[in-house]
Motif scaffolding. Structure first.
Motif, PDB file in Angstrom:
ATOM      1  N   CYS A  15       0.830  -1.212   0.000  1.00  0.00           N
ATOM      2  CA  CYS A  15       0.000   0.000   0.000  1.00  0.00           C
ATOM      3  C   CYS A  15       0.863   1.261   0.000  1.00  0.00           C
ATOM      4  N   ILE A  16       1.864   1.297   0.839  1.00  0.00           N
ATOM      5  CA  ILE A  16       2.719   2.482   0.949  1.00  0.00           C
ATOM      6  C   ILE A  16       3.626   2.629  -0.276  1.00  0.00           C
ATOM      7  N   PHE A  17       4.249   1.535  -0.716  1.00  0.00           N
ATOM      8  CA  PHE A  17       5.109   1.600  -1.905  1.00  0.00           C
ATOM      9  C   PHE A  17       4.285   1.983  -3.141  1.00  0.00           C
ATOM     10  N   LEU A  18       3.077   1.481  -3.239  1.00  0.00           N
ATOM     11  CA  LEU A  18       2.212   1.789  -4.376  1.00  0.00           C
ATOM     12  C   LEU A  18       1.858   3.276  -4.408  1.00  0.00           C
ATOM     13  N   ARG A  19       1.667   3.850  -3.251  1.00  0.00           N
ATOM     14  CA  ARG A  19       1.300   5.264  -3.151  1.00  0.00           C
ATOM     15  C   ARG A  19       2.508   6.178  -3.361  1.00  0.00           C
ATOM     16  N   HIS A  20       3.663   5.821  -2.781  1.00  0.00           N
ATOM     17  CA  HIS A  20       4.796   6.757  -2.748  1.00  0.00           C
ATOM     18  C   HIS A  20       6.023   6.324  -3.558  1.00  0.00           C
ATOM     19  N   GLY A  21       6.097   5.074  -3.976  1.00  0.00           N
ATOM     20  CA  GLY A  21       7.304   4.585  -4.633  1.00  0.00           C
ATOM     21  C   GLY A  21       8.357   4.206  -3.607  1.00  0.00           C
ATOM     22  N   TYR A  22       9.466   3.682  -4.083  1.00  0.00           N
ATOM     23  CA  TYR A  22      10.509   3.161  -3.197  1.00  0.00           C
ATOM     24  C   TYR A  22      11.200   4.265  -2.402  1.00  0.00           C
ATOM     25  N   LYS A  23      11.723   5.267  -3.100  1.00  0.00           N
ATOM     26  CA  LYS A  23      12.545   6.283  -2.436  1.00  0.00           C
ATOM     27  C   LYS A  23      11.777   7.080  -1.390  1.00  0.00           C
ATOM     28  N   ALA A  24      10.529   7.408  -1.664  1.00  0.00           N
ATOM     29  CA  ALA A  24       9.756   8.265  -0.762  1.00  0.00           C
ATOM     30  C   ALA A  24       9.083   7.488   0.370  1.00  0.00           C
ATOM     31  N   ARG A  92       3.478   1.742 -16.316  1.00  0.00           N
ATOM     32  CA  ARG A  92       3.213   3.180 -16.342  1.00  0.00           C
ATOM     33  C   ARG A  92       2.324   3.624 -15.175  1.00  0.00           C
ATOM     34  N   HIS A  93       1.421   2.756 -14.753  1.00  0.00           N
ATOM     35  CA  HIS A  93       0.429   3.134 -13.747  1.00  0.00           C
ATOM     36  C   HIS A  93       0.648   2.510 -12.373  1.00  0.00           C
ATOM     37  N   ASN A  94       1.763   1.866 -12.165  1.00  0.00           N
ATOM     38  CA  ASN A  94       2.007   1.188 -10.891  1.00  0.00           C
ATOM     39  C   ASN A  94       3.414   1.549 -10.415  1.00  0.00           C
ATOM     40  N   LYS A  95       3.500   2.294  -9.326  1.00  0.00           N
ATOM     41  CA  LYS A  95       4.805   2.763  -8.836  1.00  0.00           C
ATOM     42  C   LYS A  95       5.710   1.615  -8.401  1.00  0.00           C
ATOM     43  N   ILE A  96       5.133   0.508  -7.997  1.00  0.00           N
ATOM     44  CA  ILE A  96       5.955  -0.644  -7.611  1.00  0.00           C
ATOM     45  C   ILE A  96       6.608  -1.237  -8.859  1.00  0.00           C
ATOM     46  N   LEU A  97       5.812  -1.518  -9.874  1.00  0.00           N
ATOM     47  CA  LEU A  97       6.349  -2.109 -11.102  1.00  0.00           C
ATOM     48  C   LEU A  97       7.300  -1.158 -11.826  1.00  0.00           C
ATOM     49  N   ALA A  98       7.035   0.136 -11.748  1.00  0.00           N
ATOM     50  CA  ALA A  98       7.885   1.125 -12.408  1.00  0.00           C
ATOM     51  C   ALA A  98       9.300   1.150 -11.845  1.00  0.00           C
ATOM     52  N   GLU A  99       9.468   0.689 -10.626  1.00  0.00           N
ATOM     53  CA  GLU A  99      10.804   0.676 -10.012  1.00  0.00           C
ATOM     54  C   GLU A  99      11.775  -0.246 -10.747  1.00  0.00           C
ATOM     55  N   TRP A 100      11.273  -1.154 -11.573  1.00  0.00           N
ATOM     56  CA  TRP A 100      12.133  -2.034 -12.375  1.00  0.00           C
ATOM     57  C   TRP A 100      13.143  -1.207 -13.165  1.00  0.00           C
ATOM     58  N   TYR A 101      12.732  -0.017 -13.604  1.00  0.00           N
ATOM     59  CA  TYR A 101      13.577   0.820 -14.444  1.00  0.00           C
ATOM     60  C   TYR A 101      14.332   1.898 -13.680  1.00  0.00           C
ATOM     61  N   SER A 102      14.204   1.897 -12.374  1.00  0.00           N
ATOM     62  CA  SER A 102      14.947   2.862 -11.568  1.00  0.00           C
ATOM     63  C   SER A 102      16.362   2.349 -11.322  1.00  0.00           C
ATOM     64  N   GLN A 103      17.216   3.253 -10.857  1.00  0.00           N
ATOM     65  CA  GLN A 103      18.568   2.823 -10.518  1.00  0.00           C
ATOM     66  C   GLN A 103      18.542   1.985  -9.245  1.00  0.00           C
ATOM     67  N   VAL A 104      17.901   2.514  -8.211  1.00  0.00           N
ATOM     68  CA  VAL A 104      17.721   1.790  -6.960  1.00  0.00           C
ATOM     69  C   VAL A 104      16.228   1.824  -6.678  1.00  0.00           C
ATOM     70  N   PRO A 105      15.624   0.709  -6.545  1.00  0.00           N
ATOM     71  CA  PRO A 105      16.070  -0.668  -6.403  1.00  0.00           C
ATOM     72  C   PRO A 105      16.130  -1.452  -7.710  1.00  0.00           C
ATOM     73  N   GLY A 106      15.863  -0.782  -8.854  1.00  0.00           N
ATOM     74  CA  GLY A 106      15.776  -1.468 -10.135  1.00  0.00           C
ATOM     75  C   GLY A 106      16.957  -2.351 -10.483  1.00  0.00           C
ATOM     76  N   GLU A 107      18.147  -1.856 -10.231  1.00  0.00           N
ATOM     77  CA  GLU A 107      19.345  -2.640 -10.558  1.00  0.00           C
ATOM     78  C   GLU A 107      19.334  -3.992  -9.843  1.00  0.00           C
ATOM     79  N   VAL A 108      18.950  -3.982  -8.578  1.00  0.00           N
ATOM     80  CA  VAL A 108      18.897  -5.224  -7.795  1.00  0.00           C
ATOM     81  C   VAL A 108      17.756  -6.116  -8.288  1.00  0.00           C
ATOM     82  N   LEU A 109      16.616  -5.531  -8.600  1.00  0.00           N
ATOM     83  CA  LEU A 109      15.483  -6.307  -9.117  1.00  0.00           C
ATOM     84  C   LEU A 109      15.850  -7.008 -10.415  1.00  0.00           C
TER      85      LEU A 109
END
Length: 187
Positions: A15-24, A92-109
């Protein structure tokens, strides 16, 4: 209501990651939502990254299952086009799934996913799509150039281009159709 269960923690974290993303997102936010102490979160998951990985895996699996179930797979080229578009929309519409393309945590994922898929099947497409691709190959519908690795890379390129916000929906549609025309024998 306080819960110390792993499932309750994962639900709160989702719930929290979906609302704010990983970093926030902070562990304190998750603990508060779960109704437990911060130390209890760390007792179950030693880091925010490990907790996020658990949430991501569940979210990704659930998303893929819904996408696969919603597609009519009897016509491979349009089915694969639907699959690609549905995955792009989900990211595009899910902050959890979008993290795949981030540097952190995407690289680890990405690294963890590739290692896991390589150990399990040697395929990077995911179990459901890999099965469909094997069927299409066996029936001669896919060109020999359409290796699992190539398909995985094409999917990644299309998704990155689309989520960059620099490519119009019309251009994305054109690119997807052009790629699929090169992959399938009926083109």
């Amino acid at each position: 209501m306080a819960t110390s269960s792993r499932a309750g923690l994962l639900k709160a974290a989702r719930c929290i990651f979906l609302r704010h993303g990983y970093k926030a997102t902070s562990i304190a936010d998750i603990a508060k939502r779960a109704g437990i102490a911060v130390g209890s979160v760390y007792a179950l998951y030693p880091s925010k990254l490990e907790l996020f990985q658990a949430v991501y895996e569940t979210e990704n699996t659930s998303s893929k299952q819904k996408i696969v179930a919603a597609i009519d797979w009897s016509h491979p080229k349009p089915a694969l086009q639907q699959y690609i578009r549905a995955n792009i929309e989900a990211i595009r519409h899910n902050k959890i799934l979008a993290e795949w393309y981030s540097q952190v945590p995407g690289e680890v994922l990405r690294r963890t996913h590739l290692e896991t898929q390589s150990k399990l099947s040697g395929c990077f497409l995911g179990e459901s799509l890999a099965k469909k691709v094997s069927e299409w190959r066996a029936s001669g519908q896919l060109r020999p150039v359409a290796t699992d690795q190539l398909l995985s890379e094409l999917f990644t390129v299309l998704t990155i281009k689309d989520t960059s916000g620099k490519v119009s929906p019309e251009m994305m549609q054109f690119l997807i159709e052009a790629v699929l025309d090169k992959l399938f024998m009926d083109a």
